[in-house]
Design an enzyme around this catalytic site. Structure first.
Site, mmCIF file in Angstrom:
data_model
loop_
_atom_site.group_PDB
_atom_site.id
_atom_site.type_symbol
_atom_site.label_atom_id
_atom_site.label_comp_id
_atom_site.label_asym_id
_atom_site.label_seq_id
_atom_site.Cartn_x
_atom_site.Cartn_y
_atom_site.Cartn_z
ATOM 1 N N GLY A 38 13.923 -47.529 -46.800
ATOM 2 C CA GLY A 38 14.645 -46.269 -46.917
ATOM 3 C C GLY A 38 14.731 -45.691 -48.310
ATOM 4 N N ASN A 53 12.843 -43.365 -49.426
ATOM 5 C CA ASN A 53 12.719 -41.906 -49.249
ATOM 6 C C ASN A 53 14.024 -41.303 -48.738
ATOM 7 O OD1 ASN A 53 9.941 -40.657 -49.803
ATOM 8 N ND2 ASN A 53 9.446 -42.616 -48.832
ATOM 9 N N ARG A 79 7.540 -48.546 -22.916
ATOM 10 C CA ARG A 79 7.552 -47.458 -23.900
ATOM 11 C C ARG A 79 8.151 -46.174 -23.316
ATOM 12 N NH1 ARG A 79 6.896 -46.864 -29.580
ATOM 13 N NH2 ARG A 79 6.333 -49.030 -29.454
ATOM 14 N N HIS A 104 3.630 -38.989 -45.795
ATOM 15 C CA HIS A 104 2.566 -39.987 -45.678
ATOM 16 C C HIS A 104 2.064 -40.342 -47.083
ATOM 17 C CE1 HIS A 104 -0.586 -42.258 -43.746
ATOM 18 N NE2 HIS A 104 -1.406 -41.777 -44.669
ATOM 19 N N THR A 109 2.516 -32.989 -35.368
ATOM 20 C CA THR A 109 1.961 -32.490 -34.108
ATOM 21 C C THR A 109 1.552 -33.731 -33.296
ATOM 22 O OG1 THR A 109 -0.186 -32.309 -35.203
ATOM 23 C CG2 THR A 109 1.135 -30.299 -35.066
ATOM 24 N N ASP A 118 -0.825 -37.682 -38.023
ATOM 25 C CA ASP A 118 -1.082 -37.190 -39.397
ATOM 26 C C ASP A 118 -1.968 -35.942 -39.435
ATOM 27 O OD1 ASP A 118 0.435 -39.342 -40.361
ATOM 28 O OD2 ASP A 118 -1.316 -40.614 -40.614
ATOM 29 N N GLN A 161 6.149 -41.074 -58.281
ATOM 30 C CA GLN A 161 5.544 -39.852 -58.843
ATOM 31 C C GLN A 161 5.288 -38.776 -57.797
ATOM 32 O OE1 GLN A 161 2.101 -40.783 -61.258
ATOM 33 N NE2 GLN A 161 3.254 -42.196 -62.556
ATOM 34 N N GLU A 188 6.186 -39.150 -53.588
ATOM 35 C CA GLU A 188 7.007 -39.074 -52.369
ATOM 36 C C GLU A 188 8.440 -38.630 -52.617
ATOM 37 O OE1 GLU A 188 6.634 -42.346 -49.543
ATOM 38 O OE2 GLU A 188 4.890 -43.042 -50.614
HETATM 39 C C1 GAR Z 1 6.679 -44.772 -47.551
HETATM 40 O O1 GAR Z 1 5.693 -45.068 -48.507
HETATM 41 C C2 GAR Z 1 6.178 -43.728 -46.575
HETATM 42 O O2 GAR Z 1 5.338 -42.782 -47.162
HETATM 43 C C3 GAR Z 1 5.393 -44.596 -45.602
HETATM 44 O O3 GAR Z 1 6.211 -45.730 -45.433
HETATM 45 C C4 GAR Z 1 6.933 -45.986 -46.647
HETATM 46 C C5 GAR Z 1 8.396 -46.144 -46.320
HETATM 47 O O4 GAR Z 1 9.147 -46.509 -47.453
HETATM 48 N N1 GAR Z 1 5.134 -43.898 -44.387
HETATM 49 C C6 GAR Z 1 4.012 -44.062 -43.681
HETATM 50 O O5 GAR Z 1 3.142 -44.861 -43.986
HETATM 51 C C7 GAR Z 1 3.889 -43.166 -42.455
HETATM 52 N N2 GAR Z 1 2.575 -43.224 -41.908
HETATM 53 P P1 GAR Z 1 10.714 -46.266 -47.537
HETATM 54 O O6 GAR Z 1 11.321 -46.871 -46.265
HETATM 55 O O7 GAR Z 1 11.137 -47.028 -48.757
HETATM 56 O O8 GAR Z 1 10.975 -44.791 -47.626
#
Ligand code: GAR
Length: 207
Positions: A12, A14, A66, A110, A147, A151, A179, A181
């Site tokens: 988490g 992000n 699912r 991503h 969508t 990706d 740098q 995300e």
């Molecule tokens: C991040 O690097 C995000 O971009 C990636 O997972 C990580 C999660 O980190 N997402 C993907 O790969 C989606 N295809 P976080 O939990 O520390 O934010």
């Protein structure tokens, strides 16, 4: 106020970047209404609760198949009546019904410059392993609308990051987060909340 729901699977960072950006006034016009994780034990739930944001988990492991999970998941999402859903490291496929219900209202971060190193099997650290294996000198991150194709949705923002000669996947992952995300995801949320984003076909125009 745009009601924003954040979906997470892992640490988490992000999510934390979004919370911090909101607290610092870098995201305006937004209410963080909830966090949903597909994993009960993740640090993200703690981050959300520390910030006073309601946090719940819905795990595919708790459902027979699912289809049943997808139903319960969509129900949980709908309870928050979100205007925007942010996939912040959410590693579960979004059910098609949810994609159509929230058309142009789900965004994803991503960790590569799409269309490189994306699609099925490219997530988390694996993306950086593949980038290093291929020997690219520049990588980065992308924010895009979700969508049905993995990706493949319209790209909102991208930021490039330099690959250094002695990078490991972990070192590169951290640099891409720091740098790219943690900057472009909060910025995209602010742009959407303040009406600066228009989708024209497969292109996103920033007004
Ligand atoms: C991040 O690097 C995000 O971009 C990636 O997972 C990580 C999660 O980190 N997402 C993907 O790969 C989606 N295809 P976080 O939990 O520390 O934010």
């Amino acid at each position: 106020m745009l009601r924003v729901l954040v979906l997470v699977s892992g640490g988490g960072t992000n999510l934390q970047a979004i919370i911090d950006a909101k607290n610092e006034g870098k995201i305006t016009g937004v209410e963080l209404v909830g966090v949903i994780s597909n994993n009960k034990t993740v640090k993200s739930l703690e981050r959300a609760r520390n910030a006073g944001i309601p946090a719940v988990s819905v795990s595919p492991k708790d459902y027979e198949n699912r289809a049943l999970f997808n139903e319960a998941f969509l129900e949980e999402v709908n309870k928050f009546t979100p205007d925007l859903i942010v996939l912040a490291g959410f590693l579960v496929a979004i059910p098609p019904k949810m994609v159509s219900q929230y058309s142009n209202r789900i965004i994803n971060i991503h960790p590569s410059l799409i269309p490189s190193f994306c699609g099925v099997g490219y997530y988390g650290l694996k993306v950086h392993e593949k980038a290093l294996e291929r020997g690219v000198k520049v990588t980065g991150a992308t924010v895009h609308f979700v969508t049905e194709g993995m990706d493949e949705g319209p790209i909102i923002a991208q930021k490039a990051v330099v690959v250094e000669d002695n990078d490991t996947p972990e070192v590169l992952q951290r640099r891409v987060m720091e740098q790219a995300e943690w900057l472009i995801l909060p910025q995209a949320i602010d742009d959407i909340a303040n009406g600066r984003i228009a989708v024209e076909g497969h292109r996103v125009i920033k007004k």
